[in-house]
Design a protein around this motif. Structure first.
Motif, PDB file in Angstrom:
ATOM      1  N   GLN A   1       0.840  -1.206   0.000  1.00  0.00           N
ATOM      2  CA  GLN A   1       0.000   0.000   0.000  1.00  0.00           C
ATOM      3  C   GLN A   1       0.875   1.256   0.000  1.00  0.00           C
ATOM      4  OE1 GLN A   1      -3.476   2.233   2.576  1.00  0.00           O
ATOM      5  NE2 GLN A   1      -3.075   0.131   3.131  1.00  0.00           N
ATOM      6  N   PHE A   2       1.924   1.245   0.821  1.00  0.00           N
ATOM      7  CA  PHE A   2       2.809   2.419   0.853  1.00  0.00           C
ATOM      8  C   PHE A   2       3.468   2.610  -0.517  1.00  0.00           C
ATOM      9  CE2 PHE A   2       3.734   1.094   5.511  1.00  0.00           C
ATOM     10  CZ  PHE A   2       2.508   1.583   5.902  1.00  0.00           C
ATOM     11  N   ARG A   3       3.999   1.531  -1.066  1.00  0.00           N
ATOM     12  CA  ARG A   3       4.779   1.653  -2.300  1.00  0.00           C
ATOM     13  C   ARG A   3       3.890   2.076  -3.471  1.00  0.00           C
ATOM     14  NH1 ARG A   3       7.212  -3.621  -3.274  1.00  0.00           N
ATOM     15  NH2 ARG A   3       8.690  -2.655  -4.692  1.00  0.00           N
ATOM     16  N   LEU A   4       2.638   1.674  -3.439  1.00  0.00           N
ATOM     17  CA  LEU A   4       1.730   2.060  -4.527  1.00  0.00           C
ATOM     18  C   LEU A   4       1.180   3.473  -4.356  1.00  0.00           C
ATOM     19  CD1 LEU A   4      -0.307  -1.244  -4.954  1.00  0.00           C
ATOM     20  CD2 LEU A   4       0.982  -0.102  -6.782  1.00  0.00           C
ATOM     21  N   SER A   5       1.348   4.035  -3.171  1.00  0.00           N
ATOM     22  CA  SER A   5       0.705   5.338  -2.966  1.00  0.00           C
ATOM     23  C   SER A   5       1.515   6.430  -3.643  1.00  0.00           C
ATOM     24  CB  SER A   5       0.531   5.611  -1.485  1.00  0.00           C
ATOM     25  OG  SER A   5       1.776   5.946  -0.921  1.00  0.00           O
ATOM     26  N   ILE A   6       0.861   7.559  -3.887  1.00  0.00           N
ATOM     27  CA  ILE A   6       1.469   8.633  -4.671  1.00  0.00           C
ATOM     28  C   ILE A   6       2.665   9.248  -3.955  1.00  0.00           C
ATOM     29  CG2 ILE A   6      -0.056  10.415  -3.766  1.00  0.00           C
ATOM     30  CD1 ILE A   6      -0.229  11.565  -6.542  1.00  0.00           C
ATOM     31  N   ASP A   7       2.725   9.114  -2.629  1.00  0.00           N
ATOM     32  CA  ASP A   7       3.844   9.647  -1.838  1.00  0.00           C
ATOM     33  C   ASP A   7       4.174   8.621  -0.758  1.00  0.00           C
ATOM     34  OD1 ASP A   7       5.664  11.071  -0.340  1.00  0.00           O
ATOM     35  OD2 ASP A   7       4.277  12.672   0.228  1.00  0.00           O
ATOM     36  N   PRO A   8       4.956   7.592  -1.136  1.00  0.00           N
ATOM     37  CA  PRO A   8       5.198   6.459  -0.238  1.00  0.00           C
ATOM     38  C   PRO A   8       5.734   6.861   1.135  1.00  0.00           C
ATOM     39  CG  PRO A   8       5.981   5.944  -2.447  1.00  0.00           C
ATOM     40  CD  PRO A   8       5.599   7.398  -2.456  1.00  0.00           C
ATOM     41  N   ALA A   9       6.673   7.802   1.164  1.00  0.00           N
ATOM     42  CA  ALA A   9       7.297   8.145   2.445  1.00  0.00           C
ATOM     43  C   ALA A   9       6.274   8.736   3.411  1.00  0.00           C
ATOM     44  CB  ALA A   9       8.445   9.126   2.224  1.00  0.00           C
ATOM     45  N   THR A  10       5.381   9.576   2.897  1.00  0.00           N
ATOM     46  CA  THR A  10       4.378  10.191   3.763  1.00  0.00           C
ATOM     47  C   THR A  10       3.369   9.159   4.265  1.00  0.00           C
ATOM     48  OG1 THR A  10       4.629  12.317   2.670  1.00  0.00           O
ATOM     49  CG2 THR A  10       2.556  11.951   3.827  1.00  0.00           C
ATOM     50  N   ALA A  11       2.925   8.268   3.385  1.00  0.00           N
ATOM     51  CA  ALA A  11       1.966   7.233   3.802  1.00  0.00           C
ATOM     52  C   ALA A  11       2.582   6.371   4.906  1.00  0.00           C
ATOM     53  CB  ALA A  11       1.561   6.378   2.602  1.00  0.00           C
ATOM     54  N   ARG A  12       3.831   5.980   4.719  1.00  0.00           N
ATOM     55  CA  ARG A  12       4.513   5.146   5.712  1.00  0.00           C
ATOM     56  C   ARG A  12       4.668   5.894   7.039  1.00  0.00           C
ATOM     57  NH1 ARG A  12       8.023   0.985   4.784  1.00  0.00           N
ATOM     58  NH2 ARG A  12       8.079   1.552   2.575  1.00  0.00           N
ATOM     59  N   GLN A  13       5.089   7.148   6.934  1.00  0.00           N
ATOM     60  CA  GLN A  13       5.304   7.954   8.143  1.00  0.00           C
ATOM     61  C   GLN A  13       4.005   8.093   8.951  1.00  0.00           C
ATOM     62  OE1 GLN A  13       6.551  12.024   7.229  1.00  0.00           O
ATOM     63  NE2 GLN A  13       5.503  12.648   9.105  1.00  0.00           N
TER      64      GLN A  13
END
Lengths: 497, 497
Positions: free
Chosen positions: A445-457
């Motif tokens: 889910q993080f890697r597919l999102s438009i801004d992986p670092a923000t989703a993960r954070q």
């Protein structure tokens, strides 16, 4: 900072660069073996073995002067640029060729911009995003502007306008062009005004012609030309709440009033066409009289100019010059459809390139949001390029973080419009992320999102433990109340029943 | 932190609290003498001489048990609550009374919530925003939740739902209610599930009835009741890409499947109506089968439930209980109008209360933006309350900064919709800020903006000098290229001509 560093974390953590028939793509291999491929705008900066510090590799064979993509298209000749964009978008080269021939699509690609990875603009294709960069007399350096260019393409900008009006305009543009894999646009009147020392009265056609020729020689891919701001329309605009809010429009209006003459960009339009044809520079016919607030939306000044833009679009077409038209600005939601209807009536199928529009004026500091609402709706109605607006609009020159915020808001608007228009591949991305979400594949889910670092954070703020990345819940609902976890149980129960 | 501190900077720097016929308003006196007045949601926290640390003053005279606002409205009796909202919105009390009588508007106002400043929900009135707060088993304390409530109303929340599912549910709710000037909603099934120790199978009507009665006695203004999740609809939802994504919906679906019985909220609906009538609690009929991704939008499960909600709306009306209905969720732009059309077909004119909807799934971390696009469009189409979505949606429990980001995105959506619907006073705010912008009254522009501190900070990043607050330009274009400055010159020239 080394240029390729700007892309490093993205590339290592989320996707691999691949080439499909010579066209770059981003590929993500998910934890369940699924492969997801998407459009890429990052150029050779994400090719691990290429050093781009002093400029990008030259990837286009130089086409002949005096002939445009539209010239070839009208004759049914498929160019390397058409083949490239066809692969990039998943259409046939024949389809691309037809759309360019009839003027409903364009490939902005100056003969002198060999670093360019060609891209197509038109309502049948993916909705594109333009990022504005450029210094002002108040702030920014050449290096900062190149960083903003790279930052824009990292976040998905399809085209970039260099709107510099401060120092070192020519050198800034040169460095931007040699480092840009995407089409670069400018507003030549800004440089012309610098040439005459800032006094609008001293502008004239010969000075402007020299600027246009030199910028075309440098490799600029599209010019904003405010040829529709006619002398007789100016009084309509001065009666408004916020007058004229296009910089180029205001310059031309002042010139007309001070010199009591017709706009020289209008009276010399055919000569401009000849220069642009020579280098295959695309017109972005400027909406110098666009409204600057809701109170001025869809008024007489705006639509009078639009009608002229329609006539100029036709003339440019006779020269085989490619054309798109710029649109507003500030328009409330209920007037957006009327705006598009008028556009289609006057300018036929030529690609429409709107700035926002902002649907309310009350939120300076958040105009990336006020405008991405209008952009999503206009994209759905058929706008081909959305010019981003950053949080700094109306307040100051955007910095890197503002460029990112603007780009993300506009990627959302463009993608939402692609889905709404029924683009054949658009929803694949949403479905891939929804499957990952339902399966609690958090890393996917993080890697597919438009801004992986923000989703993960955001996820890790409450649940940083490694095993939370496999947990069937997050901190929003906790384990007992996660509806998706419950759904898996319910599914089993219905199968058993 | 003292509660009134949360509001201190706003109040001192931007507006004064005034009362018009007993109704609170925010008043801004601009530098040119112009006065701008707007709606206020901040309660007594912004009254300088009132200490609210231990709870708000009791401002409503307790109405009689067993009679609702709708009961009085049907008889043409104008209540103090109707008079209050009429002044608040600029309509006549008679108009308000008619809308409540016919069910197209509601005043959620529990007899036991005397701290409440009444507000109205319905498509003829200003579009409202709901903020969700509440802890989960993973995080948050009672104090943090009260701070989130105050933070929400500081940023303009019209209603707040306490969705706590973690520890101290009852105490958290009590503290929230006694500190809330806005209607508070809950989802009673969450507490019922805690009562039975978290095992869905053990839920039953007597336990739920006790919870509903106790929460109604506490003063909760509206309950989300998932009475439309019928046993026979569950298999439709399990075939979806993301199943059931409403927590309450998943709980009821699992209960139906495990117990092989019809949803007890449906079979006992009339008893629920009797309890809610007693305290004048408003129904927020829950959309337990709302889609959780674009792939599941507007499907059979969703519309089957919606039809039932329509039937239940009618039954509640016969009991004089006020009703609104909850809506999705995740819907692509091109399916929004169909969603509204079905809603109107099934649920007539009862207020619609949508969560977003998100128009794309690919941007976790930015779902306040993906969803405010859908919210602005749905508001324009007639949705009366927009349930905010924060950047943390799908990733974790929102914190204070997330509440602010969600609130601002939704204020933008709601205001844009008010303008598009032609609300008589909505555009005044935009016009006031546009005039300030054109006159280079920077301080007025900041004070009128939805987030004054952020607008000022963005401006000051490049131009912190005090005299820049009177300068006819900003750092975006610099002095020579400011189109608004040029517009003033052009205006003079056209007047002279």
């Amino acid at each position: 900072m080394s240029f390729s560093q700007i892309f490093a974390d993205l590339l290592h953590e989320t996707w691999q660069k691949i080439y499909v028939s010579g066209v770059p793509m981003q590929q993500i291999t998910l934890s369940n073996g699924e492969i997801f491929t998407r459009y890429d705008t990052t150029g050779a900066y994400t090719d691990l073995n290429i050093n781009c510090e002093n400029g990008l590799p030259l990837i286009r064979k130089q086409p002949a002067y005096g002939k445009t993509q539209r010239y070839y298209a009208k004759r049914g000749e498929i160019t390397p640029e058409m083949t490239f964009v066809a692969t990039r978008e998943g259409f046939s080269a024949q389809f691309v060729c037809e759309k360019i021939a009839n003027g409903s699509a364009i490939i902005p690609a100056n003969i002198n911009h060999p670093e360019l990875e060609p891209m197509i603009i038109g309502k049948d294709f993916l909705v594109k995003i333009n990022a504005n960069i450029g210094n002002s007399a108040i702030s920014s350096s050449i290096e900062e502007e190149v960083e903003k260019l790279l930052w824009s393409i990292r976040w998905g900008a399809d085209t970039v306008m260099d709107l510099s009006t401060g120092k070192n305009i020519i050198q800034t543009r040169e460095k931007i062009l040699r480092h840009s894999p995407v089409p670069i646009g400018t507003v030549p009147i800004y440089e012309a005004l610098e040439v005459v020392g800032g006094d609008v009265r001293d502008l004239n056609w010969p000075i402007m012609r020299d600027v246009i020729v030199k910028q075309a020689e440098q490799g600029v891919d599209y010019f904003t030309i405010h040829a529709g701001v006619l002398q007789e329309f100016v009084p309509m605009a001065t009666r408004r709440l916020t007058g004229i809010v296009s910089r180029g429009g205001a310059i031309m209006a002042e010139w007309c009033m001070r010199n009591k003459q017709q706009n020289f960009l209008y009276t010399h339009f055919e000569e401009i066409c000849e220069i642009m044809r020579h280098f295959d520079v695309t017109f972005s016919l400027g909406d110098g009289l666009r409204p600057g607030c809701l109170a001025d939306a869809n008024d007489e000044a705006q639509f009078s100019e639009l009608k002229i833009l329609g006539a100029l679009t036709k003339i440019a077409g006779e020269f085989d010059v490619q054309v798109m038209n710029e649109g507003p600005g500030h328009i409330p939601i209920h007037l957006l459809a009327e705006n598009m209807k008028k556009y289609q009536e006057y300018c036929n199928d030529a690609p429409f390139y709107t700035l926002g529009p902002l649907v309310t004026d009350f939120a300076p500091g958040y105009d990336h949001i006020t405008s991405c609402i209008g952009a999503a709706i206009m994209g759905t109605l058929g706008t081909s390029v959305l010019c981003y607006v950053t949080p700094k609009e109306h307040l100051g020159l955007p910095l890197k973080e503002d460029v990112k915020a603007g780009m993300i808001a506009y990627r959302i608007a463009a993608h939402a419009a692609d889905i709404a228009k029924g683009h054949p591949h658009a929803r694949n991305w949403d479905d891939a992320i929804s499957r990952a979400r339902f399966d609690f594949r958090w890393e996917d889910q993080f890697r597919l999102s438009i801004d992986p670092a923000t989703a993960r954070q955001y996820h890790d703020e409450a649940l940083p433990q490694p095993n939370a990345k496999h947990a069937p819940f997050c901190s929003m609902c906790g384990p007992k109340f996660c509806s998706m976890r419950l759904s898996h149980d319910i599914k089993k129960l219905t199968v058993e029943a």
